[in-house]
Design a protein around this motif. Structure first.
Motif, PDB file in Angstrom:
ATOM      1  N   SER A 154       5.160  -5.661   1.353  1.00  0.00           N
ATOM      2  CA  SER A 154       5.530  -7.214   1.332  1.00  0.00           C
ATOM      3  C   SER A 154       5.141  -7.921   2.719  1.00  0.00           C
ATOM      4  O   SER A 154       4.555  -8.989   2.543  1.00  0.00           O
ATOM      5  CB  SER A 154       6.784  -7.175   1.065  1.00  0.00           C
ATOM      6  OG  SER A 154       7.570  -6.777  -0.158  1.00  0.00           O
ATOM      7  N   ARG A 155       5.541  -7.067   3.747  1.00  0.00           N
ATOM      8  CA  ARG A 155       5.180  -7.744   4.938  1.00  0.00           C
ATOM      9  C   ARG A 155       3.753  -7.846   5.161  1.00  0.00           C
ATOM     10  O   ARG A 155       3.189  -8.872   5.828  1.00  0.00           O
ATOM     11  CB  ARG A 155       5.683  -6.737   6.179  1.00  0.00           C
ATOM     12  CG  ARG A 155       7.087  -6.922   6.225  1.00  0.00           C
ATOM     13  CD  ARG A 155       7.488  -6.239   7.688  1.00  0.00           C
ATOM     14  NE  ARG A 155       7.352  -4.697   7.731  1.00  0.00           N
ATOM     15  CZ  ARG A 155       8.135  -3.754   7.001  1.00  0.00           C
ATOM     16  NH1 ARG A 155       9.159  -3.958   6.501  1.00  0.00           N
ATOM     17  NH2 ARG A 155       7.613  -2.590   7.262  1.00  0.00           N
ATOM     18  N   THR A 156       2.951  -7.034   4.883  1.00  0.00           N
ATOM     19  CA  THR A 156       1.557  -6.842   4.828  1.00  0.00           C
ATOM     20  C   THR A 156       0.816  -8.126   3.968  1.00  0.00           C
ATOM     21  O   THR A 156      -0.103  -8.918   4.779  1.00  0.00           O
ATOM     22  CB  THR A 156       0.953  -5.589   4.399  1.00  0.00           C
ATOM     23  OG1 THR A 156       1.444  -4.573   5.043  1.00  0.00           O
ATOM     24  CG2 THR A 156      -0.667  -5.552   4.450  1.00  0.00           C
TER      25      THR A 156
ATOM     26  N   LEU B 108       2.333 -11.038   2.923  1.00  0.00           N
ATOM     27  CA  LEU B 108       2.677 -12.287   3.434  1.00  0.00           C
ATOM     28  C   LEU B 108       1.893 -12.455   4.541  1.00  0.00           C
ATOM     29  O   LEU B 108       1.524 -13.606   4.848  1.00  0.00           O
ATOM     30  CB  LEU B 108       4.189 -12.106   3.678  1.00  0.00           C
ATOM     31  CG  LEU B 108       4.880 -13.431   3.809  1.00  0.00           C
ATOM     32  CD1 LEU B 108       4.940 -14.463   2.783  1.00  0.00           C
ATOM     33  CD2 LEU B 108       6.524 -12.932   4.193  1.00  0.00           C
ATOM     34  N   LYS B 109       1.706 -11.462   5.532  1.00  0.00           N
ATOM     35  CA  LYS B 109       1.149 -11.994   6.692  1.00  0.00           C
ATOM     36  C   LYS B 109      -0.469 -12.114   6.555  1.00  0.00           C
ATOM     37  O   LYS B 109      -0.884 -13.020   6.970  1.00  0.00           O
ATOM     38  CB  LYS B 109       1.129 -10.684   7.590  1.00  0.00           C
ATOM     39  CG  LYS B 109       0.583 -10.918   9.000  1.00  0.00           C
ATOM     40  CD  LYS B 109       0.890  -9.559  10.054  1.00  0.00           C
ATOM     41  CE  LYS B 109       0.181  -9.760  11.279  1.00  0.00           C
ATOM     42  NZ  LYS B 109       0.342  -8.456  12.045  1.00  0.00           N
ATOM     43  N   GLN B 110      -1.018 -11.141   5.700  1.00  0.00           N
ATOM     44  CA  GLN B 110      -2.577 -11.222   5.530  1.00  0.00           C
ATOM     45  C   GLN B 110      -2.959 -12.379   4.611  1.00  0.00           C
ATOM     46  O   GLN B 110      -3.917 -13.074   5.034  1.00  0.00           O
ATOM     47  CB  GLN B 110      -3.179 -10.037   4.932  1.00  0.00           C
ATOM     48  CG  GLN B 110      -2.907  -8.910   5.922  1.00  0.00           C
ATOM     49  CD  GLN B 110      -3.771  -7.666   5.595  1.00  0.00           C
ATOM     50  OE1 GLN B 110      -3.609  -7.485   4.307  1.00  0.00           O
ATOM     51  NE2 GLN B 110      -3.759  -6.631   6.263  1.00  0.00           N
TER      52      GLN B 110
ATOM     53  N   TYR C  32      -0.939 -15.159   3.393  1.00  0.00           N
ATOM     54  CA  TYR C  32      -0.142 -16.350   3.328  1.00  0.00           C
ATOM     55  C   TYR C  32       0.089 -16.701   4.982  1.00  0.00           C
ATOM     56  O   TYR C  32       1.138 -17.667   4.999  1.00  0.00           O
ATOM     57  CB  TYR C  32       1.100 -16.456   2.521  1.00  0.00           C
ATOM     58  CG  TYR C  32       0.578 -15.933   0.999  1.00  0.00           C
ATOM     59  CD1 TYR C  32       0.226 -17.064   0.375  1.00  0.00           C
ATOM     60  CD2 TYR C  32       0.596 -14.616   0.414  1.00  0.00           C
ATOM     61  CE1 TYR C  32      -0.167 -16.784  -0.997  1.00  0.00           C
ATOM     62  CE2 TYR C  32       0.130 -14.549  -0.490  1.00  0.00           C
ATOM     63  CZ  TYR C  32      -0.094 -15.356  -1.526  1.00  0.00           C
ATOM     64  OH  TYR C  32      -0.531 -15.172  -2.688  1.00  0.00           O
ATOM     65  N   ASN C  33      -0.478 -16.025   5.894  1.00  0.00           N
ATOM     66  CA  ASN C  33      -0.082 -16.456   7.279  1.00  0.00           C
ATOM     67  C   ASN C  33       1.262 -16.295   7.588  1.00  0.00           C
ATOM     68  O   ASN C  33       1.725 -17.154   8.159  1.00  0.00           O
ATOM     69  CB  ASN C  33      -0.807 -17.561   7.626  1.00  0.00           C
ATOM     70  CG  ASN C  33      -1.343 -17.976   8.998  1.00  0.00           C
ATOM     71  OD1 ASN C  33      -1.319 -17.031   9.580  1.00  0.00           O
ATOM     72  ND2 ASN C  33      -1.223 -19.340   9.577  1.00  0.00           N
ATOM     73  N   GLY C  34       2.143 -15.400   6.998  1.00  0.00           N
ATOM     74  CA  GLY C  34       3.271 -15.220   7.149  1.00  0.00           C
ATOM     75  C   GLY C  34       4.394 -16.194   6.441  1.00  0.00           C
ATOM     76  O   GLY C  34       5.562 -16.080   6.954  1.00  0.00           O
ATOM     77  N   SER C  35       3.678 -17.040   5.802  1.00  0.00           N
ATOM     78  CA  SER C  35       4.536 -18.200   5.225  1.00  0.00           C
ATOM     79  C   SER C  35       5.189 -17.923   3.872  1.00  0.00           C
ATOM     80  O   SER C  35       4.354 -17.689   3.021  1.00  0.00           O
ATOM     81  CB  SER C  35       3.825 -19.269   5.113  1.00  0.00           C
ATOM     82  OG  SER C  35       4.605 -20.444   4.538  1.00  0.00           O
TER      83      SER C  35
END
Length: 126
Positions: free
Chosen positions: A80-82, A84-86, A88-91
């Motif tokens: 999930s973290r990966t 979201l970060k990769q 969706y730019n963490g959004s």
């Protein structure tokens, strides 16, 4: 922990969904995506998962059985973290908006998310 290819993830799902250590034959029986998977190929996948630290192998009688070293929740949190970060730019907002705009979530899903988020504010008021 690294992201798993689809074939290895399918094996991990079988192991995670089992209430006990899983034999090679049981995994092979439950594989759905690749019906032509050979026993040799499955052994290769299992060896990779052991080497990556996802599984441990033990002897049960004459056969090897496999157990997860990483829980499904731990893997989901990492993935999930990966994602979201990769992607969706963490959004989180952009992620949910993308799902909603592409008709991947329903109005009921949005209501469920709203209720879930509201439960956080209920806890903070206590």
């Amino acid at each position: 922990m690294r992201r798993l290819p689809e074939s290895e993830l399918e094996i991990m799902m079988i192991v995670w969904n089992s209430s006990e250590a899983v034999s090679v034959n049981r995994i092979l029986e439950q594989m759905t995506k690749d019906k032509d998977l050979t026993l040799g190929a499955l052994h290769s996948y299992l060896k990779r998962l052991v080497n990556k630290g996802f599984l441990i192998t033990r002897k049960r009688g004459k056969q090897n059985v496999y157990e997860a070293l990483i829980t499904q929740t731990e893997y989901q949190e990492m993935e999930s973290r990966t994602i979201l970060k990769q992607l969706y730019n963490g959004s989180l907002k952009t992620f949910v908006a993308t799902l909603y705009n592409s008709d991947q979530i329903t109005r009921e899903d949005v209501d469920e998310l709203r209720s879930f988020i509201d439960s956080f504010s209920d806890k903070s008021e206590d």
